[in-house]
Write a protein that holds these residues in place. Sequence first.
Motif, PDB file in Angstrom:
ATOM      1  N   LEU A  24       0.236   7.010  -9.499  1.00  0.00           N
ATOM      2  CA  LEU A  24      -0.374   6.416  -8.314  1.00  0.00           C
ATOM      3  C   LEU A  24      -1.025   7.458  -7.412  1.00  0.00           C
TER       4      LEU A  24
ATOM      5  N   SER B 129     -11.173   1.413  -5.573  1.00  0.00           N
ATOM      6  CA  SER B 129     -10.134   2.300  -6.090  1.00  0.00           C
ATOM      7  C   SER B 129     -10.646   3.142  -7.251  1.00  0.00           C
TER       8      SER B 129
ATOM      9  N   ILE C 231     -11.603   2.400 -10.189  1.00  0.00           N
ATOM     10  CA  ILE C 231     -11.249   2.043 -11.561  1.00  0.00           C
ATOM     11  C   ILE C 231     -12.502   1.719 -12.343  1.00  0.00           C
TER      12      ILE C 231
ATOM     13  N   LEU D 287      -2.695  -2.298  -7.188  1.00  0.00           N
ATOM     14  CA  LEU D 287      -3.324  -3.447  -7.801  1.00  0.00           C
ATOM     15  C   LEU D 287      -2.336  -4.149  -8.704  1.00  0.00           C
ATOM     16  N   GLU D 288      -1.416  -3.409  -9.230  1.00  0.00           N
ATOM     17  CA  GLU D 288      -0.368  -4.022 -10.022  1.00  0.00           C
ATOM     18  C   GLU D 288       0.827  -3.093  -9.942  1.00  0.00           C
TER      19      GLU D 288
ATOM     20  N   SER E 235      -3.872   2.695  -4.412  1.00  0.00           N
ATOM     21  CA  SER E 235      -4.065   1.291  -4.711  1.00  0.00           C
ATOM     22  C   SER E 235      -2.835   0.682  -5.361  1.00  0.00           C
TER      23      SER E 235
ATOM     24  N   THR F  33       2.821  -0.044 -12.983  1.00  0.00           N
ATOM     25  CA  THR F  33       1.920   0.488 -13.994  1.00  0.00           C
ATOM     26  C   THR F  33       2.472   1.814 -14.489  1.00  0.00           C
TER      27      THR F  33
END
Lengths: 291, 417
Positions: free
Chosen positions: B127, B84, B86, B104-105, B102, B108
Motif C-alpha cells: 500500500l 491512484s 492504477i 480500493l480493496e 488508496s 490486497t
Amino acid sequence: MKLHDVPRQLRTACEPRKTGPEMATVITPSAGNAPGLSDMWEQRELLYYLVLRDISVRYKQTSLGLAWAFLQPLLPAIVFTVFFGKLANLPSDGMPYALFSYAGLLPWTFFSSSVSQASLSLVNSTSLFTKVYFPRVFIPLASIVTAGFDAIVSSVVLVGLMLYYHTPLSANIVFLPLVVAIAAAFTIGSGTFLSASAIRYRDVRYIIPFMIQMLLFLCPVAYPASIVPEKWRLVWALNPMVAAVEGFRWSVLGTPLDVRTMGVGAVGAAVVLVAGVKYFQKVESTFADIA
Amino acid sequence: MKNPVIRVEGLGKRYWLGQNTAPYETLRDSIARLGSVFCRQPAQAARGEFWALRDVGFEIERGDTVALVGRNGAGKSTLLKILSRITAPTSGRVELHGRVGSLLEVGTGFHPELTGRENIFLNGAILGMRRREIARSFDQIVAFSGVEAFVDTPVKRYSSGMHTRLAFAVAAHLETEILLVDEVLAVGDAEFQKKCLGKMQDVAHEGRTVIFVSHNMSACAQLCRSAVALQNGQVWLTGNVHEVIKKYLIEVSASSPTAVHAQLALLRPDPALRVLDIRVFQLGNDNRANFFTHLPFEIEMTYEVKVVERNLRVGFDLIANDGALLFRAFDDDMQRHERRLGVFTSRCQVPGNLLMPGDYVVSPSIGIDPDRWIVHKDVSIGVQLMQIDGVNMTYMDTYRRPGYLMPELAWNVVPRG
C-alpha cells in the motif's frame, strides 16, 4: 527468516524523504503511470518484502524448504555427470566432470528459474496491480532476486565439491562481479520483457519451458566452449548466457576463457536489459486495462 | 480555490468495446493484425469506443473530505483508478500534491501462508507505507483489528471476519496526505463497520484530504464536507455534501412507472428470479409520488420465480433524503413463504402516521440468503410525503419536529389522585 526483520543497512537507509506540497505528481496520458526511478527508490522496501514473501512461503510450503535451492542444480549435475561425463565422455577443460557441470549449472539455474518464475509472475498477480499502484517491475524483479538468493545458497555445494576434488579457488574470482553483472543484466532484461508480454500474450506460458530447454543446449553447461568450432564461436556467444556460464567457471575454477565471448556477451546482455526494461515501461500503463 | 491538492482537468478514459474485448490478446491475433496492415483491412472496424470518463474537471482543497457519488457505471471507480495511478487516462491531466494512498480493496496481497504479523508488513509495503510507519503503528493495527491472539498464526487459519478486519486495520493506518477510499466500509459486522466509520472520521479530522466513494449516502454525509456527483462519466454536480446528496437522491429516484421500468431493464439477469414490476402507491390517493403521512402506502413487487429457492427474500430499504437508512424489511420477516415456479407478488403496507413529511427513497432488496443479492441498491423509487392530517396535526403549521419518524403512539393522560 522473518518477514518483518529488516537488515540494519536498510533500516538506517530508510529515513523518510521530504514529500511536501511542493512535490507534485502529474498524471497525463503519455506520462501515464509508469514509475520513475524515484518512485522505485521510494518504495524499495516493497521489493525486499516481496522477495521475503517468496522465500518464506516456499520455506513453509515445501518440506525440503531451502534444500531446493541446491537440489535444483545438483540433481541435473548428477545426471549430466553420469550420461555426458561418464557415458558420452564429453571433455571438461581438465576439471572433474561433476565439478565442471555443477559450476555451469549454478548460473544456468539462476537464469532458468528466474525467467520461468518472472515471466508468469505478473500474470499471477493481476489481483495486486489492478487494485493498488506500485512499481510493477518489482514483481518480476522479486522472482529474479529470489533466484539469486538460491544461487548464493547453492554455491555452498560448489565450495564442497571444490574441497572434495582439491580444486583451488582461481585468482580470476576478482572478476566474478563482472560475470554476475552480465548474467543479471540478461536475466532482468529477458525477465521483464517476458513478464510484460505474458500479460498481453498468454502464449508466453507455453513458449518459456521450450525456450529454456533449447537455450540449455546452446549454452556451455554440459560441454566446454572449446568443442564449438572457432568460426561459429562469436555468433554462438551472442547468447549472453554463454559468457555468464563460461565466465563463471573461469572466475571460480580458472578454466580457459575466450575474452571475445565475454565482450560479445556483455554487449548482448546490455542490449537485452535496455530493450526489456523499455518495453516493460512502455506497456506498463496498459496492464490494468488488459490484464 | 487557493490551494488545491488535487487538480483534475479535462480527464477522459476510453475503453474499446466490441470484438476485441477479450481480456488478452493472443499471439495469433497480433500476427493476423500485422498481416492486415499489408492487406489494408481496417483492423478496428468492428470496435466501438466507450468513454468511461469524459472531460472531467474539478479541484479539491487541502484537508477537504469529498464524497464521490454516482450510479453504478457513472465512472467513479475509473476516476479512482486514474487518481491512484492504477490505470492511465486517455486524455486530460491530474495534478496531485502529496502521497496518495488508496483503499480500493482491502487485503490486497495478503498471503495465506504468512502470519498476521508478516502480512501486516507485506500489505503495508504494497500500500506504499514505509517500514518505519508500519512498525510505529503496528500495535495500533493489531489492537484495531482485534486479532492480538493470532498475530503469529498463518492467515489461512483466520476466519473471514478476522481476515477482513486485519486487512482494513492495515489500510486504515495509511499515513498519506491524500486518501482514496472505495466502499471498504461495507465489510465486517455492524460493530466493525461503526469502528471503521469512526476511524475514517478521525482521518478526516487530521486535516488529510480524503476522497470517499460509497453508495451509503448517510456515511458520505457523516464523513464528508463536499461532494462530486458523476453522471455518465461527467461531473454533474459539485458543492456542499448535503446539497449534492439531496439533489442526487431526487435525481436517481424514479417515481413514474416508466422510470422504474427503465431501472429494472438495467438489472443484471439472474437465473433464479426476474423482477417484472415494482409499484409504490397509496390507496385512495391518485397522486403517484405525493403521499399523505397519515395514510398507509403500499409497496408491491411482482416477479417471476424461475428456480425454487427456499431462502429467497423479497424486501426493500426505506431511505431518508439525507441518505439515512431508516429500515430494511423482508416479506419473510415473520414467516416463510413457499414459492413454486411462476409469478408472485409481494406486497407490503407501510403504516400511516409513521414517517415525517419529506422525501424518501424506496430501494428494493431482493436476494437469496446468504448467497447473493438479485436486486440491491440498483433501483430507487422516490416517494414524497406531505402532511394534511394525523400526528402533530395540532401544531403542524408552527412546529416542524426533528427526527425521521413521528409514529402514532398510545398516550394516556389521566389526573393523578
